[in-house]
Enzyme design. Sequence first.
Site, short mmCIF file in Angstrom:
data_model
loop_
_atom_site.label_atom_id
_atom_site.label_comp_id
_atom_site.label_asym_id
_atom_site.label_seq_id
_atom_site.Cartn_x
_atom_site.Cartn_y
_atom_site.Cartn_z
N SER A 17 0.57 -1.39 0.01
CA SER A 17 0.11 -0.26 -0.33
C SER A 17 0.87 1.29 -0.10
CB SER A 17 -1.20 0.10 1.62
OG SER A 17 -1.07 1.15 1.08
N LYS A 68 -13.17 -3.76 3.15
CA LYS A 68 -15.35 -2.64 2.77
C LYS A 68 -16.17 -3.38 2.84
CE LYS A 68 -12.35 -0.96 -0.76
NZ LYS A 68 -11.94 0.03 -1.42
N ASN A 89 -14.96 2.54 2.76
CA ASN A 89 -13.35 2.72 2.85
C ASN A 89 -12.37 3.69 3.64
OD1 ASN A 89 -13.79 5.31 1.37
ND2 ASN A 89 -11.78 4.64 -0.10
N ASP A 105 -13.77 6.61 -2.37
CA ASP A 105 -13.96 5.91 -3.57
C ASP A 105 -14.78 6.96 -4.37
OD1 ASP A 105 -11.48 4.33 -2.94
OD2 ASP A 105 -12.78 2.85 -2.81
N GLY A 128 -15.70 -5.22 -15.44
CA GLY A 128 -15.91 -6.30 -14.40
C GLY A 128 -17.27 -5.80 -13.44
N TYR A 218 -2.34 0.45 -11.85
CA TYR A 218 -1.23 1.42 -11.76
C TYR A 218 -0.04 0.49 -11.24
CZ TYR A 218 -1.77 1.50 -6.48
OH TYR A 218 -1.25 1.30 -4.64
#
Length: 274
Positions: A17, A68, A89, A105, A128, A218
Amino acid sequence: MTAARRAGVLGTPIAHSLSPVIHNAGYAAAGLTGWSYTRIECAAAELPGVLAGLGPEWAGLSVTMPGKEAALAVAAEVSPVAAAVGAANTLVRRPDGSWYADNTDVVGMVEVLTDAGVRPGATVAVLGAGGTARAAVAAAGRLDARAVTVVARRPAAVEQLRPVARAVGVEMTGAPWRDAADRCRADLVVSTVPKGVADPLADAVAWRPGTVLFDALYDPWPTPLAASAEAAGCRIVSGLDLLLAQAVGQFEHFTGVPAPRAAMAAALAAARAV
């Protein structure tokens, strides 16, 4: 402000993270010298026990996968957006020691997509149907999208997103994964699938130059999908853009002061350049 306060990110696996980099840079830039932010390895079932063991110095927690949904269950109060998405989150410690759950988010996604040029009335394709897709559908509602198509390999997963679409008042349909390339002709394409899943689409999509692609990944970057879209003249938003935007919202929740966005962005960029 020198009072010792703590915050952190919890989930599993958590060692990768970048949230500590962003938040700790923010504390330093804002002069919050007594603040610190760390990682906590925590499975969803362990969340109640971890929270019970935190002292009063803990101001808040960022919650990543797989906790979450569990974060909603431990909260005394849930924001409307977290309730609509069915996931949180962010957990903010209240003065009485209880927890408030939010989902930054969605707000972060709306921000980065608006900055990229997405306007009301857009058509949206979401690749998705997992947790990030929930936030994408909610963000599409806040962006006043005309219609959302969720493209997934399992029809049952699409059905699980219908309550989110109803909660935010957006029209949603499902499409099979074999139609993914054609669905990428939308005004906004949001890819939420795991690393590698969308790679075959890179050579299959006939991109429209006006399309905005948000790829939630990313690492590695750019993904083949993002590279093909950028080469066609599309505007690109990455998972790093969302990581920063949602962290800004959490920072302000936890500290009560404006986030030094430039310093946080610079720290994130430096960490990625290593």
